[in-house]
Every structure is written in structure tokens, then in C-alpha cells.
Design an enzyme around this catalytic site. Structure first.
Site, PDB file in Angstrom:
ATOM      1  CE  LYS A 249      -5.780 -25.525 -45.459  1.00 43.39           C
ATOM      2  NZ  LYS A 249      -4.651 -24.571 -45.350  1.00 43.39           N
ATOM      3  CG  ASN A 250      -3.004 -26.365 -42.474  1.00 42.20           C
ATOM      4  OD1 ASN A 250      -3.127 -26.085 -43.669  1.00 42.20           O
ATOM      5  ND2 ASN A 250      -3.519 -25.634 -41.516  1.00 42.20           N
TER       6      ASN A 250
ATOM      7  CB  CYS B 130      -1.940 -13.256 -45.883  1.00 41.57           C
ATOM      8  SG  CYS B 130      -3.112 -14.492 -45.369  1.00 41.57           S
TER       9      CYS B 130
ATOM     10  NE  ARG C 170       0.298 -16.308 -42.654  1.00 36.22           N
ATOM     11  CZ  ARG C 170      -0.487 -17.230 -43.211  1.00 36.22           C
ATOM     12  NH1 ARG C 170      -1.527 -16.870 -43.890  1.00 36.22           N
ATOM     13  NH2 ARG C 170      -0.193 -18.513 -43.113  1.00 36.22           N
TER      14      ARG C 170
ATOM     15  CG  ASP D 136      -5.851 -22.506 -38.655  1.00 31.72           C
ATOM     16  OD1 ASP D 136      -5.058 -23.388 -39.004  1.00 31.72           O
ATOM     17  OD2 ASP D 136      -5.603 -21.291 -38.765  1.00 31.72           O
TER      18      ASP D 136
ATOM     19  NE  ARG E 144      -6.452 -21.337 -50.120  1.00 33.16           N
ATOM     20  CZ  ARG E 144      -5.865 -20.694 -49.103  1.00 33.16           C
ATOM     21  NH1 ARG E 144      -6.372 -19.556 -48.648  1.00 33.16           N
ATOM     22  NH2 ARG E 144      -4.770 -21.157 -48.552  1.00 33.16           N
TER      23      ARG E 144
END
Ligand code: EPZ
Length: 431
Positions: free
Chosen positions: A22-23, A116, A121, A309, A401
Site C-alpha cells: 500500500k505504502n 490523525c 502529522r 506500523d 484501508r
């Protein structure tokens, strides 16, 4: 809204295939806007964040075609320069549109990203780098207006209080590729997702030296052409399933990950006495023997340090690992939204500043819990897999997500987990 019902106690046996990152994919959708020619991305994960990024770049004028579940073609002969609040606010990662808007169009009007749940952020480092190469900017009514017509290659130091910035590095690389002169980015992020972005940009004709290091030298070129690029596997998804395997017993093979990108996790799992078997560069087996696990002292850091993460997932592992574990968050010091929910399941965790002090004890017990952000929701699923009785994880749109078909992948290796529509759930099972 959907809910996951999980009955804990089933060991995981079998193979889980890792999806694309995803990133890595999100900044690549932005990078495709740097060229007037079409770009094709393959091995893109089938996620709501990806579909949303596609909507945003379509709004900017790109033609986006999903040719199959993991292949996207992006063609942007022309693009507008305004990224509106009602789109940007829904996904912070859309801030990486600054790069192509300034690189190709030399101006941008982009909504400042909102808050967030995982913490502050800011984008001060992004803006510092843009100023260093001559961009002028002003902030008005929640938007930032950037004029990059006078930009010239320069030296940028991108280190911040928490190390470098991943998407800030992505933005400045994308701008520098089409900026006259030579730009040196010192203290650049070197996450694998940044390396993959650089490889895609080089395939488009960019001139980038130092790829994979903290110092990048970028010689601006006139134009970039389209390309065909395969996205790297998702190291955070792979790490999440390795931790799940360590928690649940059985023998779980995680297939298709780049093992050398998981060095910090591998090191910490070995410290916790988790049994691992590296089959080859892309396949690793984990043998979950919960009774032999040992407590750890872990600090999250920029790559190649332990990834923030995977912090929540490690908290879940340590809740039922006998002994005292300390997990400290150096990237997002308040990224502990998973802790109150784990406590509802009986976890003995105390928060002390940016550290979680975990007294690993008896197995957790199932409970209705609430997901709050992407990685916290993954931690709650992992906790549910080991808890006695049933757990109900609500607001799993957070999970969708960043994890492709998590419940299906877990079911395929023996987990007792199903996705249900919330309106069909007894009130007593929800909180
Ligand atoms: C990327 O976010 C990832 N998202 C995040 O993953 C990840 O947690 C983060 O990098 C850190 O590894 C994507 O790639 C889409 P940062 P990014 O800028 O780039 C501070 C997930 O779960 N900072 O590297 O937005 C910031 O506050 C998501 O997949 C500044 O101070 O993160 C943080 O403390 C969550 N000023 C630290 O740096 C700035 O200008 C790292 O942030 C920018 C950041």
C-alpha cells in the site's frame, strides 16, 4: 458498517500470500502524474486507500483504468493543480500529490491535511524542502498555495525530530526529478517504499543517485516518460501475519515477502524466542509456540529500525507473553489507540509517556472492541485470534484501508473468523 466475529484458539497452519505494498503504491499513483504518457502499475493491492487515491487523481484530470484487481493504468495528458479539502482530508497520504503538481505544473493549491488518530502529522519538512529549492508559498483558509516557477536544484536537509519523513522524501524526489539543476536530499527516508518509488522514477527517465541511502542526488531532466512498474510486496502486511503466526500456534508460511526488508522484525521475534525458518528470500515460516516466548524491549525507529506500523501488532503479541515487555514509540509517540481496546480484553498494559509497559499474563478474553486506525485494528484482530471466547471487532473499514481480504486470508489457514453486517449483530456483542 461491517464487523469481524473472531473465535480465538485456532492455530494457523498453511500459507498466506502477501499482497503488493500500500505504502509503495500510493506515491506511485501520484508519480504517474509526472508524465503525459501512460503508466501501468502491477501487483497493486486491492484496498480502499488505493481506490480512493485513484478517485483523487481522476479528479485532477487523469484517466485511470483498473485493468484487473491488481493492475492499474494511469494516463494524465493534462492535470489541474488543485487538490480539494473534501478529498485530501479523507486520506493523509494524498499529501504526496504536491510532488507531481509542483514537478510537472510548477504550482499547487492543496488542502492542508487534517488531524490523525495516530498523532501529529505535520508537513513542515515537506515545505522546508520546497522552500530550499526556491518554491514560494502561502497558507490561506486551510489551503496551501505553492509557486514553484523559480525552483532550482539545491541542498536539502530533511531530518526532523522523529527522523526523516517518508512522504516528504517522496514529494521532494518527485519535484527534484523535473527541477533544473542538481538537488541533494540529505537525511532522506530510505524505506523500501522510497527505494521502489525511485526505481519507478528511473524507469520513467529520472536521474537519481544514492537510491537506498539517506543521501539522494537528483539531476533534473526536462520530461519523464511513462513506464510499466511492478509494486514491491507489502512488508507491513507480511510482518503482521508473521506476528499472527507467533501468537496462534501452528506452522504458518508467509509467502512473497522480501525477507531482507523485515530485518528489524526478524531480530525482535528471535529476541522473543519465536521459532522462524527462512525458506528463501521470499518465504518464511513461523512456528507459534506461545509458551516459550520471552518478553522484549522494543523501540520504533525509521528504516531500517523497527517499523512503527508493526508496533501495535507487537503489543498484541506481548500481552500474553509471560514477563515484562516495554514498547516505545519514537515515530508517533501517541500511537497507542489499540491499548484501551486490548485492556478491554484483559491485557495488563500501562502507558508511560511514549512507552507501553506490558505485563504478559494469561491469554486475553474475547470482547467487543473498536478499531480506531489501520494498524490498531490489525492488532485487535490478532488479539482476537488468541483470546478465549468470541471477539467482535467493529469499524473494520479501518482494516480495509490497508489489508487485502484479511479475514479470507486468515480463514484459509484455519482461523475462526467471519465478516458480518453490523445491523445483524446482537447489541450485547457490540460496545
Ligand atoms: C508514512 O507516513 C506511512 N504512510 C505511514 O504508514 C508510516 O507510519 C510513516 O511513513 C512512518 O514510517 C504512507 O507511506 C502512506 P512521516 P508519512 O512523514 O510519510 C514527523 C500506515 O499505517 N514529520 O515519515 O506521513 C511525523 O509527525 C501508515 O500504513 C514531521 O515532523 O510519515 C512523524 O512523527 C500510518 N514533519 C514522523 O515525522 C513533517 O513534515 C514520520 O512521519 C513530516 C513528518
Amino acid at each position: 458498517m461491517d464487523v469481524l466475529r473472531i473465535q480465538g484458539g485456532s492455530p494457523l497452519n498453511g500459507t498466506i500470500q502477501v499482497s503488493g505494498s500500500k505504502n509503495a503504491s500510493l506515491p506511485m499513483f501520484a508519480a504517474a502524474l509526472l508524465s503525459e504518457e501512460p503508466t501501468t502499475l502491477t501487483n497493486v493491492p486491492n484496498l480502499s486507500d488505493i481506490r480512493f487515491m485513484a478517485q483523487i487523481i481522476e479528479h485532477l484530470g487523469a484517466r485511470v483504468n483498473q485493468k484487473d484487481p491488481t493492475t492499474w493504468e494511469i494516463h494524465a495528458p493534462s492535470i489541474s493543480t488543485k487538490a480539494p479539502y473534501d478529498l485530501v482530508r479523507k486520506m493523509r497520504a494524498s499529501i504526496c500529490l504536491i510532488g507531481p503538481l509542483i514537478g510537472r505544473m510548477h504550482q499547487a493549491e492543496i488542502s492542508l491535511p487534517g488531524g490523525c488518530v495516530i498523532g501529529q502529522r505535520p508537513i513542515d519538512l515537506h515545505l522546508k524542502g520546497l522552500r530550499k529549492i526556491g518554491c514560494e508559498m502561502k497558507t490561506e483558509s486551510g489551503y496551501i498555495y505553492i509557486d514553484g516557477k523559480q525552483r532550482r536544484g539545491s541542498h536539502i536537509f530533511l531530518g526532523g525530530r522523529h527522523g526523516s519523513t517518508v512522504l516528504g522524501t517522496a514529494n521532494l524526489i518527485m519535484v527534484a526529478c523535473l527541477t533544473p539543476g542538481t538537488t541533494c536530499i540529505e537525511s532522506a527516508a530510505c524505506e523500501p517504499e522510497i527505494v521502489d518509488l525511485c526505481r519507478m522514477l528511473v524507469a520513467m527517465g529520472a536521474n537519481i543517485e544514492g537510491i537506498g541511502s539517506h543521501t539522494l542526488t537528483i539531476n533534473g531532466v526536462e520530461k519523464l516518460h511513462g513506464c510499466h512498474h511492478r509494486v514491491i510486496p507489502d512488508r507491513i502486511e507480511a510482518g503482521t501475519y508473521l506476528i499472527a503466526g507467533a501468537m496462534t500456534g501452528g506452522t504458518l508460511k508467509v509467502q512473497g515477502a522480501e525477507i531482507r526488508q523485515l530485518g528489524a522484525l526478524h531480530d525482535k521475534l528471535l529476541e522473543a524466542n519465536v521459532k522462524l525458518n527462512i525458506i528463501d528470500d521470499q518465504n518464511i515460516e513461523v512456528f507459534g509456540v506461545q509458551s516459550q516466548l520471552k518478553p522484549i524491549d522494543l523501540i520504533t525507529l525509521p528504516y531500517p529500525g523497527f517499523p512503527t506500523d508493526l508496533q501495535a501488532q507487537m503489543c498484541a503479541l506481548m500481552t500474553s507473553t509471560p514477563g515484562l515487555s516495554i514498547i516505545t514509540e519514537r515515530i508517533y509517540p501517541s500511537r497507542f489507540m489499540h491499548v484501551p481496546e486490548l485492556q478491554r480484553m484483559g491485557a495488563n498494559i500501562a502507558l508511560e509517556g511514549a512507552s507501553a509497559i506490558i505485563h504478559g499474563e494469561a491469554p486475553l478474553f474475547g470482547a467487543p472492541v473498536m478499531a480506531s486506525d489501520l494498524r490498531a485494528s490489525a492488532a485487535l484482530v490478532l488479539a482476537g485470534l488468541t483470546a478465549t471466547k468470541e471477539s467482535w471487532v467493529q469499524r473494520i473499514y479501518h482494516l480495509d484501508r490497508g489489508y487485502e481480504n484479511m479475514e479470507t486470508k486468515l480463514q484459509s489457514v484455519g482461523a475462526n473468523i467471519e465478516r458480518l453486517k453490523q445491523d445483524g449483530i446482537p447489541e450485547s456483542c457490540l460496545n
